[in-house]
Write an enzyme that holds these catalytic residues in place. Structure first.
Site, mmCIF file in Angstrom:
data_model
loop_
_atom_site.group_PDB
_atom_site.id
_atom_site.type_symbol
_atom_site.label_atom_id
_atom_site.label_comp_id
_atom_site.label_asym_id
_atom_site.label_seq_id
_atom_site.Cartn_x
_atom_site.Cartn_y
_atom_site.Cartn_z
ATOM 1 N N GLU A 1 0.843 -1.369 0.149
ATOM 2 C CA GLU A 1 0.019 0.013 0.130
ATOM 3 C C GLU A 1 0.977 1.339 0.041
ATOM 4 O OE1 GLU A 1 -1.893 -0.271 3.834
ATOM 5 O OE2 GLU A 1 -2.917 -2.260 3.361
ATOM 6 N N LYS B 1 2.328 4.527 1.049
ATOM 7 C CA LYS B 1 2.440 4.980 2.504
ATOM 8 C C LYS B 1 2.032 6.559 2.485
ATOM 9 C CE LYS B 1 5.402 5.162 6.603
ATOM 10 N NZ LYS B 1 5.106 6.695 7.036
ATOM 11 N N ASP C 1 1.519 10.160 3.470
ATOM 12 C CA ASP C 1 2.269 11.106 4.227
ATOM 13 C C ASP C 1 1.023 12.127 4.951
ATOM 14 O OD1 ASP C 1 4.140 12.018 5.484
ATOM 15 O OD2 ASP C 1 5.033 13.379 3.913
ATOM 16 N N TYR D 1 -6.740 1.893 6.125
ATOM 17 C CA TYR D 1 -5.667 0.628 5.997
ATOM 18 C C TYR D 1 -5.669 -0.431 7.196
ATOM 19 C CZ TYR D 1 -2.760 4.305 8.214
ATOM 20 O OH TYR D 1 -1.986 5.389 8.941
ATOM 21 N N LYS E 1 10.743 3.053 2.446
ATOM 22 C CA LYS E 1 10.903 4.454 2.017
ATOM 23 C C LYS E 1 11.279 4.883 0.795
ATOM 24 C CE LYS E 1 9.185 7.056 5.312
ATOM 25 N NZ LYS E 1 9.919 7.300 6.545
ATOM 26 N N CYS F 1 32.966 23.706 27.355
ATOM 27 C CA CYS F 1 31.466 23.675 27.144
ATOM 28 C C CYS F 1 31.147 25.194 26.805
ATOM 29 C CB CYS F 1 30.792 23.130 28.251
ATOM 30 S SG CYS F 1 29.001 23.600 28.332
ATOM 31 N N CYS G 1 28.917 26.161 29.992
ATOM 32 C CA CYS G 1 29.498 26.160 31.267
ATOM 33 C C CYS G 1 30.914 26.673 31.582
ATOM 34 C CB CYS G 1 28.916 25.254 32.383
ATOM 35 S SG CYS G 1 30.079 23.758 32.061
ATOM 36 N N CYS H 1 30.783 17.735 27.940
ATOM 37 C CA CYS H 1 30.838 18.533 28.909
ATOM 38 C C CYS H 1 31.140 17.651 30.169
ATOM 39 C CB CYS H 1 29.829 19.550 28.945
ATOM 40 S SG CYS H 1 29.939 20.642 30.595
ATOM 41 N N CYS I 1 26.538 22.143 35.197
ATOM 42 C CA CYS I 1 26.190 22.798 33.885
ATOM 43 C C CYS I 1 24.902 23.111 33.459
ATOM 44 C CB CYS I 1 27.091 21.785 32.803
ATOM 45 S SG CYS I 1 26.605 22.396 31.191
HETATM 46 S S1 IVH Z 1 -0.042 0.585 8.618
HETATM 47 C C1 IVH Z 1 0.793 -1.566 12.662
HETATM 48 N N1 IVH Z 1 -0.379 1.439 6.401
HETATM 49 O O1 IVH Z 1 2.901 5.331 8.856
HETATM 50 C C2 IVH Z 1 0.578 -0.945 11.368
HETATM 51 N N2 IVH Z 1 0.521 2.918 8.029
HETATM 52 O O2 IVH Z 1 5.284 4.839 10.278
HETATM 53 C C3 IVH Z 1 0.126 0.561 11.539
HETATM 54 N N3 IVH Z 1 0.988 5.091 7.254
HETATM 55 O O3 IVH Z 1 1.356 5.875 12.112
HETATM 56 C C4 IVH Z 1 0.137 1.248 10.401
HETATM 57 N N4 IVH Z 1 0.502 4.851 5.361
HETATM 58 O O4 IVH Z 1 0.562 6.886 9.979
HETATM 59 C C5 IVH Z 1 -0.029 1.794 7.725
HETATM 60 N N5 IVH Z 1 -0.841 2.327 4.476
HETATM 61 C C6 IVH Z 1 -0.547 2.375 5.784
HETATM 62 C C7 IVH Z 1 0.155 3.708 5.765
HETATM 63 C C8 IVH Z 1 0.585 4.015 7.097
HETATM 64 C C9 IVH Z 1 0.849 5.497 6.082
HETATM 65 C C10 IVH Z 1 1.518 5.809 8.445
HETATM 66 C C11 IVH Z 1 0.595 5.714 9.860
HETATM 67 C C12 IVH Z 1 1.647 4.917 10.668
HETATM 68 C C13 IVH Z 1 3.027 5.431 10.175
HETATM 69 C C14 IVH Z 1 4.108 4.479 10.598
#
Ligand code: IVH
Length: 670
Positions: free
Chosen positions: A113, A115, A117, A220, A307, A399, A402, A417, A423
């Site tokens: 899926e 990811k 943002d 998701y 990522k 430092c 301090c 330090c 400090c």
């Molecule tokens: S699953 C136990 N699916 O990524 C599994 N997370 O880095 C829980 N996120 O906090 C997350 N797209 O906010 C899942 N397709 C996706 C996602 C996703 C974005 C985010 C989510 C999570 C964060 C973790």
């Protein structure tokens, strides 16, 4: 009609009015009548605060909570994901799963899926009706954003009969790139990126503001559910779609060997998507396998976020500043001419340590290349072009706060330090840490207040926090304070006189003891007295206590060393003694609350078992057992597989209960 029925009738009317007003844009009752209904409901709730949970209608538009958001505890914690950044790491993720499960040739199937943002959200449905929504918060407890989520037109309010009676559905709230640009051009306040805009829009005390912002949601994942929805994650997503949730249409079932192609496809297509994604999440499709794999720390073993490569840019290195942290580390950071990296305005970058500055031969005035990956602070990759008037940077040997000598001990890359608690920078940083969210979480004691009280001489060390209420009158007189805020602070401090063991350990700010390690220690030692006693006993080389510390999974030798160093310092013991007089450290619940015959038992596995060792260990731990490597007097059970050797022998000598794998399975209910 009894009080409860009266309340329910009022809530129904309020809810209907809310829907008419906000969803149909067609108010059915006057504002005055609406306010009167709310007042009546509030009057009943004042007598019966225990019914507040059910009064989500009141939290809706128009009903601004007096201050901040109410807290909601997630039934199942909201976890995060581990990240991988390249194919090698991804392959290792799969290999780890295979090892854990002891898989041979069977191929693993994943759901891939995008990811998103955005920010994660948990939607709770009770009796198939939408009940509340919470942000992730610290993963255990989030903020109640029910009223704001109710402004989402596409949110299913009622689930069909095939849905569980109780379910927490997790997803991501996000803003499309177009909606983000439109929002920024319509107002003075500028959000740095769509994620910040989404968070800022959702976390509005006035849901009317949220209603005006265009937010979207992809579902998701699932939290707690009263019944099993599906046997595979894919089927779970299908169910979500049937129930009316938006599920990312790019999600795909992929075989182990199809992952790389999918990753490449998403990476190439990402710029053209209407929303930001920063990678792809791969989840093991089979839910029975997910359950077997379980979690490690805050992340599931069965999923990972792969990522995309970081985004890069170049700019001028304007200066190098030194910050002094709570453990005395002198950390350089680069101040940059502000530059936009993948949608975020960057002014600072980490430089890690002095060797790195030398290795990269960074000079002030240079044009440097930097990269930003996800949330982390950007990094400087190197010099792109030497500036015309550059000057080399000399790392200070004193430092900057301090003036004490700053030294590098042994082969440590970090210069520290030597001022210790003399400090001010270290003292203040420790105090800030002590009061922070994952630690004592004292509301109102943020960085600014800690600095203020420290400068005023009210705070010298952590124990002083608890004497602050005695200075309440004095605090009330301070600029920017008053009777009310001073009293609130006293109450917030009083509320933390009882504190969980994990939080307490973390709050101490011991080097390398972050939240996860603190939890590991808390679970292992379960009580403060136990932990302290063990740490003192472990000062002796070769002691049982030291061996035990070394055997806690996740606590490596460097961490153990830092712990022992903390307990070797007289002034730390004095601080602990003072804190003991002020706070009651509660036993770690997780280890003791589990109702299983293995809870609190110390176990050792030896020999060849039919179940892969990592799984056996994880199973036992999930049932509250502590699994160690070495057999000692503290061991309760030794589980022997085939060809068990010296450990079984030692157990027999010590008279420790020896059980077979089958007996272990019976105890564990497997
Ligand atoms: S699953 C136990 N699916 O990524 C599994 N997370 O880095 C829980 N996120 O906090 C997350 N797209 O906010 C899942 N397709 C996706 C996602 C996703 C974005 C985010 C989510 C999570 C964060 C973790």
């Amino acid at each position: 009609m009894n009080e409860r029925e009266k309340l329910d009738a009022l809530l129904a009317k309020i809810e209907a009015a809310n829907i008419a007003y906000h969803e149909h844009d067609a108010p059915e009752i006057t504002d005055a009548k609406y306010d009167a209904l709310r007042r009546e409901a509030e009057a009943i709730l004042a007598e019966h605060p225990e019914w507040r949970e059910d009064a989500s209608a009141l939290a809706q538009v128009g009903g601004k909570p007096a201050s901040g958001f109410r807290k909601i505890i997630h039934r199942t914690p909201m976890l995060s994901l581990d990240n991988v950044f390249d194919e090698e790491e991804f392959v290792e993720f799969i290999a780890r799963i295979r090892r854990f499960l002891g898989l041979k040739d069977e191929a693993l199937v994943f759901v891939a899926e995008p990811k998103m943002d955005g920010l994660s959200i948990s939607l709770t449905y009770e009796h198939r009706k939408f009940a509340r929504a919470a942000t992730r918060g610290d993963g255990t407890e989030g903020e109640d954003v029910t009223a704001n989520i109710l402004t989402f037109r596409s949110l299913p309010k009622i689930l069909p009969n095939d849905a569980p009676d109780f379910i927490e559905i997790r997803g991501e709230v996000y803003m499309t790139k177009d909606d983000f640009l439109a929002l920024n051009s319509s107002q003075e306040r500028q959000f740095a990126n769509p994620r910040n805009a989404a968070a800022g829009s959702l976390r509005q005390l006035d849901p009317a503001v949220t209603a005006k912002r265009k937010l979207s949601l992809f579902a998701y994942a699932q939290g707690e559910a009263s019944t099993l929805v599906a046997k595979t994650h894919w089927d779970y997503l299908e169910a979500l779609k049937r129930w009316g949730f938006q599920v990312n249409p790019l999600s795909r079932l992929v075989n182990e060997d199809g992952t790389e192609a999918f990753q490449a496809e998403m990476g190439a297509g990402r710029a053209a998507l209407p929303y930001d994604i920063d990678g792809v999440v791969y989840k093991v499709n089979d839910i029975a396998l997910q359950n077997r794999l379980g979690f490690v720390g805050r992340a599931p073993r069965w999923a990972v976020a792969w990522k995309f490569p970081a985004e890069r840019a170049s700019t001028v290195l304007e200066d190098i500043e030194i910050q002094v942290g709570r453990t005395g580390a002198l950390t350089p950071r680069a101040r940059l001419r502000p530059v936009n990296v993948g949608g975020v305005l960057v002014t600072y970058a980490t430089l890690h340590n002095e060797d790195e500055i030398a290795r990269k031969d960074l000079r002030i005035g240079d044009i440097v290349e930097l990269q930003r990956a996800g949330d982390v602070i950007p990094q400087i990759l190197g010099v792109l072009k030497r500036g015309e008037h550059t000057r080399p940077f000399k790392f200070p040997d004193h430092c900057p706060v301090c003036g004490s000598l700053a030294v590098r001990v042994d082969d440590d890359v970090v210069r520290r330090c030597t001022g210790g608690l003399t400090c001010p920078a270290q003292v203040v940083e420790r105090l800030i840490h002590f009061c922070s969210r994952g630690a004592l979480d004292i509301e109102g004691m943020g960085e600014k207040t800690v600095r203020e009280f420290h400068d005023a001489g009210l705070l010298r060390g952590a124990p002083d926090i608890f004497t602050l209420p005695r200075h309440q009158a004095e605090i009330a007189q301070r600029e920017g304070w008053g009777e009310v805020s001073a009293a609130k602070l006293s109450a917030a401090i009083a509320a933390r006189r009882a504190i969980g063991l994990a939080r307490f350990i973390y709050a101490l700010g011991i080097r390398r003891i972050g939240e996860n390690n603190a939890k590991l220690l808390a679970r292992h030692y379960s009580s403060y007295a136990n932990w302290k006693e063990a740490m003192l006993a472990a000062q002796i080389i070769g002691s049982d206590a030291r061996l035990e510390l070394g055997s806690i999974s996740g606590i490596g030798p460097a961490i153990a060393q830092d712990l022992l160093a903390f307990f070797a310092e007289e002034h730390n013991l004095a601080t602990l003694a003072q804190l003991e007089a002020e706070v009651r450290v509660q036993d770690e619940e997780a280890a003791t609350a589990i109702d299983s015959p293995l809870a609190g038992k110390v176990m050792v596995f030896t020999g060849t078992l039919s179940m892969a060792r990592p799984e056996a260990k994880a199973r036992a731990e999930a049932l509250g057992a502590k699994v160690t490597e070495a057999v000692s007097k503290k061991t309760d059970y030794v589980v022997v597989g085939e060809d068990a050797g010296s450990k079984a022998k030692k157990a027999a000598e010590l008279g420790i209960k020896i059980i077979t794998e089958q007996e272990f399975r019976d105890l564990a209910g497997l």
